[in-house]
Design a protein around this motif. Structure first.
Motif, PDB file in Angstrom:
ATOM      1  N   GLY A 300     -76.609 -40.345  59.927  1.00  0.00           N
ATOM      2  CA  GLY A 300     -75.449 -40.154  60.812  1.00  0.00           C
ATOM      3  C   GLY A 300     -74.553 -41.375  60.877  1.00  0.00           C
ATOM      4  N   THR A 301     -75.159 -42.572  61.052  1.00  0.00           N
ATOM      5  CA  THR A 301     -74.333 -43.786  61.184  1.00  0.00           C
ATOM      6  C   THR A 301     -73.649 -44.149  59.861  1.00  0.00           C
ATOM      7  N   THR A 302     -74.334 -43.924  58.726  1.00  0.00           N
ATOM      8  CA  THR A 302     -73.721 -44.275  57.435  1.00  0.00           C
ATOM      9  C   THR A 302     -72.609 -43.292  57.054  1.00  0.00           C
ATOM     10  N   THR A 303     -72.863 -41.992  57.214  1.00  0.00           N
ATOM     11  CA  THR A 303     -71.845 -41.005  56.784  1.00  0.00           C
ATOM     12  C   THR A 303     -70.593 -41.073  57.659  1.00  0.00           C
ATOM     13  N   THR A 304     -70.786 -41.214  58.983  1.00  0.00           N
ATOM     14  CA  THR A 304     -69.600 -41.243  59.866  1.00  0.00           C
ATOM     15  C   THR A 304     -68.748 -42.480  59.587  1.00  0.00           C
ATOM     16  N   TRP A 305     -69.407 -43.623  59.353  1.00  0.00           N
ATOM     17  CA  TRP A 305     -68.656 -44.863  59.072  1.00  0.00           C
ATOM     18  C   TRP A 305     -67.968 -44.757  57.711  1.00  0.00           C
ATOM     19  N   PHE A 306     -68.657 -44.178  56.726  1.00  0.00           N
ATOM     20  CA  PHE A 306     -68.081 -43.982  55.387  1.00  0.00           C
ATOM     21  C   PHE A 306     -66.829 -43.101  55.464  1.00  0.00           C
ATOM     22  N   LEU A 307     -66.948 -41.960  56.142  1.00  0.00           N
ATOM     23  CA  LEU A 307     -65.827 -41.010  56.217  1.00  0.00           C
ATOM     24  C   LEU A 307     -64.666 -41.592  57.016  1.00  0.00           C
ATOM     25  N   LEU A 308     -64.989 -42.292  58.114  1.00  0.00           N
ATOM     26  CA  LEU A 308     -63.931 -42.890  58.924  1.00  0.00           C
ATOM     27  C   LEU A 308     -63.112 -43.879  58.103  1.00  0.00           C
ATOM     28  N   ASP A 309     -63.808 -44.766  57.368  1.00  0.00           N
ATOM     29  CA  ASP A 309     -63.091 -45.837  56.673  1.00  0.00           C
ATOM     30  C   ASP A 309     -62.249 -45.319  55.502  1.00  0.00           C
ATOM     31  N   ILE A 310     -62.649 -44.179  54.915  1.00  0.00           N
ATOM     32  CA  ILE A 310     -61.779 -43.572  53.891  1.00  0.00           C
ATOM     33  C   ILE A 310     -60.424 -43.270  54.535  1.00  0.00           C
ATOM     34  N   ALA A 311     -60.471 -42.596  55.678  1.00  0.00           N
ATOM     35  CA  ALA A 311     -59.233 -42.200  56.357  1.00  0.00           C
ATOM     36  C   ALA A 311     -58.489 -43.418  56.908  1.00  0.00           C
ATOM     37  N   PHE A 312     -59.232 -44.335  57.514  1.00  0.00           N
ATOM     38  CA  PHE A 312     -58.615 -45.474  58.208  1.00  0.00           C
ATOM     39  C   PHE A 312     -57.877 -46.387  57.227  1.00  0.00           C
ATOM     40  N   TYR A 313     -58.527 -46.712  56.113  1.00  0.00           N
ATOM     41  CA  TYR A 313     -57.914 -47.660  55.175  1.00  0.00           C
ATOM     42  C   TYR A 313     -56.844 -47.014  54.305  1.00  0.00           C
ATOM     43  N   SER A 314     -56.951 -45.708  54.056  1.00  0.00           N
ATOM     44  CA  SER A 314     -55.909 -45.069  53.248  1.00  0.00           C
ATOM     45  C   SER A 314     -54.627 -44.892  54.069  1.00  0.00           C
ATOM     46  N   GLN A 315     -54.769 -44.787  55.403  1.00  0.00           N
ATOM     47  CA  GLN A 315     -53.571 -44.698  56.253  1.00  0.00           C
ATOM     48  C   GLN A 315     -52.696 -45.943  56.083  1.00  0.00           C
ATOM     49  N   ASN A 316     -53.349 -47.084  55.905  1.00  0.00           N
ATOM     50  CA  ASN A 316     -52.593 -48.329  55.760  1.00  0.00           C
ATOM     51  C   ASN A 316     -51.648 -48.296  54.564  1.00  0.00           C
ATOM     52  N   LEU A 317     -51.994 -47.473  53.561  1.00  0.00           N
ATOM     53  CA  LEU A 317     -51.173 -47.412  52.349  1.00  0.00           C
ATOM     54  C   LEU A 317     -49.780 -46.860  52.631  1.00  0.00           C
ATOM     55  N   PHE A 318     -49.708 -45.976  53.617  1.00  0.00           N
ATOM     56  CA  PHE A 318     -48.420 -45.330  53.882  1.00  0.00           C
ATOM     57  C   PHE A 318     -47.503 -46.191  54.750  1.00  0.00           C
ATOM     58  N   GLN A 319     -48.064 -47.308  55.284  1.00  0.00           N
ATOM     59  CA  GLN A 319     -47.284 -48.088  56.246  1.00  0.00           C
ATOM     60  C   GLN A 319     -45.946 -48.557  55.692  1.00  0.00           C
ATOM     61  N   LYS A 320     -45.979 -49.182  54.516  1.00  0.00           N
ATOM     62  CA  LYS A 320     -44.729 -49.762  53.983  1.00  0.00           C
ATOM     63  C   LYS A 320     -43.682 -48.680  53.716  1.00  0.00           C
ATOM     64  N   ASP A 321     -44.146 -47.470  53.270  1.00  0.00           N
ATOM     65  CA  ASP A 321     -43.204 -46.372  53.020  1.00  0.00           C
ATOM     66  C   ASP A 321     -42.558 -45.916  54.328  1.00  0.00           C
ATOM     67  N   ILE A 322     -43.386 -45.864  55.368  1.00  0.00           N
ATOM     68  CA  ILE A 322     -42.886 -45.400  56.666  1.00  0.00           C
ATOM     69  C   ILE A 322     -41.866 -46.381  57.225  1.00  0.00           C
TER      70      ILE A 322
END
Length: 521
Positions: A300-322
């Motif tokens: 539970g702790t590994t999968t939730t952290w893994f899935l969260l960080d995929i979403a969290f760090y990929s969001q940063n990619l859109f920042q400069k475009d926004i």
């Protein structure tokens, strides 16, 4: 069958919130301050590095890092962090939290300074040395994850433990703000001292030679707060739970905590002796007993952290475009090098102030009231909702009239990541595993998260180019939904002692300890 708790551990569990709790938060949190500062300022610095080292005479646009160099500069720190989380997590259980804690901080301080001293004028030499030291900086930062979380959870009382661990993690927010402010101040100072025309007016003259000092100062500044806390890290006593339950030194545990809590405590060596003879709680990480008791928790702790960080760090990619889309950042060629650093830093600091930082402190305020499980589930739920709300009518959000709405939705996704799984995935692994495996299991969970960050930061960089932003956002929505599902594997730890949650306060049914009591003499 419940086992009587050691007096020193009980004293920690019921202690009122005292000054030492707050000093522990600051001392433990400085690693996260440096971590966030470094990750934040490197995105500003890469723009400047491109202009300084990859300027192409005659080009219409300013120099930029080649994509492979940019990936290396950003990705090498993630790889270092993942390695550090596994190595120092394991070492923290073997050698003790305190002994390893100083090593991680000194690694971070030395490598932060070394990053700014990357030598040579040749682009290859500068980038190679920068990547080398960023790997080891990440390695030190990685060690801080399991050790800071474990130390804070073992020092805290039952009632406010979640808030204290979350407050350590929330120091990242201050690191982000400090990164933005330092970049703003240094770029503004250099701009005032060394004025330069915009790139489209004078391509060569738009990047003054002194800009090479600006990025180095920005990178090195992160080492200062960390270095200042080194003395206090070394003065912190080892946690009582490690000393008593792992090192089996009751006298030292009682003596250390008597000074911290300012109360008289009995050492109770006979209780420690009795506990060390019982075999119910001495299983290792790769045993069937660990798999039976804690296997699903670790999943539970590994999968939730893994899935969260995929979403969290990929969001940063859109920042400069926004930022560019809503006109916060003009086109690169209309600015000089230092002006670009100033404007990007200003925009990112505003986003951090409005959404990232408040999210952390909402978690600190509410985690011990509504619990870890509820916050994590709610965070993943709203992240899923906002991702789909951005993705399904994506064309609608790209129209000029609707761009502010897009930024609001985007900011809310960040807010619910921080008032949600970004904080709770850090807190829970420090509470639910036995003392002798706590740091290791936290390190494994955090390393799974960093693996997700690598997927998010690089996999989605190519996904957005290949399949477009809309489909990428839809995939992120599904990933957030999966995070919500896997949250059901993680137990609630609010208001319980660490021994109660991890099962160390229980005698294993049918263990030799009970057999000895019931067998005829």
């Amino acid at each position: 069958m419940a086992r009587e708790q050691l007096q020193v551990l009980n004293a920690l569990d019921v202690a009122k919130t005292q000054w030492y709790h707050f000093t522990a938060i600051v001392i433990a949190g400085m690693g996260f301050f440096t971590d966030a500062y470094d990750l934040f300022c490197i995105s500003l610095v890469t723009k400047l590095l491109g202009r300084i080292y990859y300027y192409q005479p005659g080009s219409d646009t300013p120099g930029a890092l080649p994509s492979n160099v940019s990936s290396a500069v950003n990705g090498v720190a993630f790889c270092g962090t993942l390695s550090g989380q596994l190595f120092f997590g394991w070492l923290g259980d073997k050698m003790g939290r305190k002994r390893v804690y100083g090593m991680t901080l000194m690694t971070m301080v030395i490598c932060s300074i070394a990053c700014g001293l990357s030598f040579g004028k040749n682009p290859t030499a500068v980038m190679s040395t920068l990547c080398f030291f960023r790997f080891w900086l990440g390695f030190g930062i990685g060690g801080d994850y399991p050790l800071s979380a474990t130390i804070m959870s073992e020092y805290a009382n039952k009632k406010t433990r979640g808030a204290f661990i979350a407050a350590v993690f929330a120091m990242q927010g201050f690191g982000i703000l400090a990164g933005g402010m330092v970049a703003i101040i240094i770029s503004a100072t250099f701009r005032a001292q060394f004025p330069a025309p915009a790139y489209e007016v004078d391509p060569a003259g738009s990047t003054v030679p002194q800009a090479d000092y600006a990025w180095r100062i920005i990178v090195m500044f992160g080492a200062i707060p960390a270095a200042l806390t080194y003395y206090w890290r070394m003065k912190m006593p080892e946690t009582a739970r490690y000393t008593a339950l792992v090192a089996k030194n009751a006298k030292q545990a009682a003596s250390d905590m008597a000074k911290v809590l300012e109360v008289e405590l009995e050492s109770e060596p006979e209780k420690i002796e009795k506990m060390s003879q019982e075999k119910g709680n001495d299983f290792g990480l790769f045993s069937t007993q660990f798999a039976r008791r804690h296997g699903l928790h670790l999943l539970g702790t590994t999968t939730t952290w893994f899935l969260l960080d995929i979403a969290f760090y990929s969001q940063n990619l859109f920042q400069k475009d926004i930022f560019s889309a809503i006109g916060w950042i003009p086109k690169a060629k209309t600015m000089n090098a230092l002006e670009e650093v100033f404007k990007i830093a200003r925009a990112q600091t505003l986003i951090a102030l409005c959404s990232t930082v408040p999210g952390y402190w909402f978690t600190v305020a509410l985690i011990d009231k509504i619990g870890r499980f509820a916050i994590q589930l709610m965070g993943f739920f709203f992240m899923t909702v906002f991702m789909f709300a951005l993705a399904i009518p994506y064309h609608h959000w790209t129209l000029p009239d609707n761009r502010i709405g897009f930024v609001v939705m985007y900011s809310l996704t960040f807010f619910f990541a921080n008032f949600g799984p970004n904080a709770t995935t850090f807190v829970v692994p420090a509470e639910i595993f036995p003392a002798r495996l706590r740091s290791t299991c936290h390190g494994i969970s955090a390393a799974a998260g960093k693996a997700g960050a690598i997927v998010g930061a690089f996999g989605f960089l190519y996904a957005a180019d290949g399949i477009g932003v809309r489909k990428t956002l839809l995939i992120l929505g599904v990933i957030n939904f999966l995070g919500m599902i896997f949250t059901f594997l993680v137990p609630e730890s609010k208001g319980k002692s660490l021994e109660e949650i991890s099962g160390e306060g229980e005698q294993e049914n049918g263990s030799p300890a009970e057999s000895r009591q019931t067998a005829p003499v």
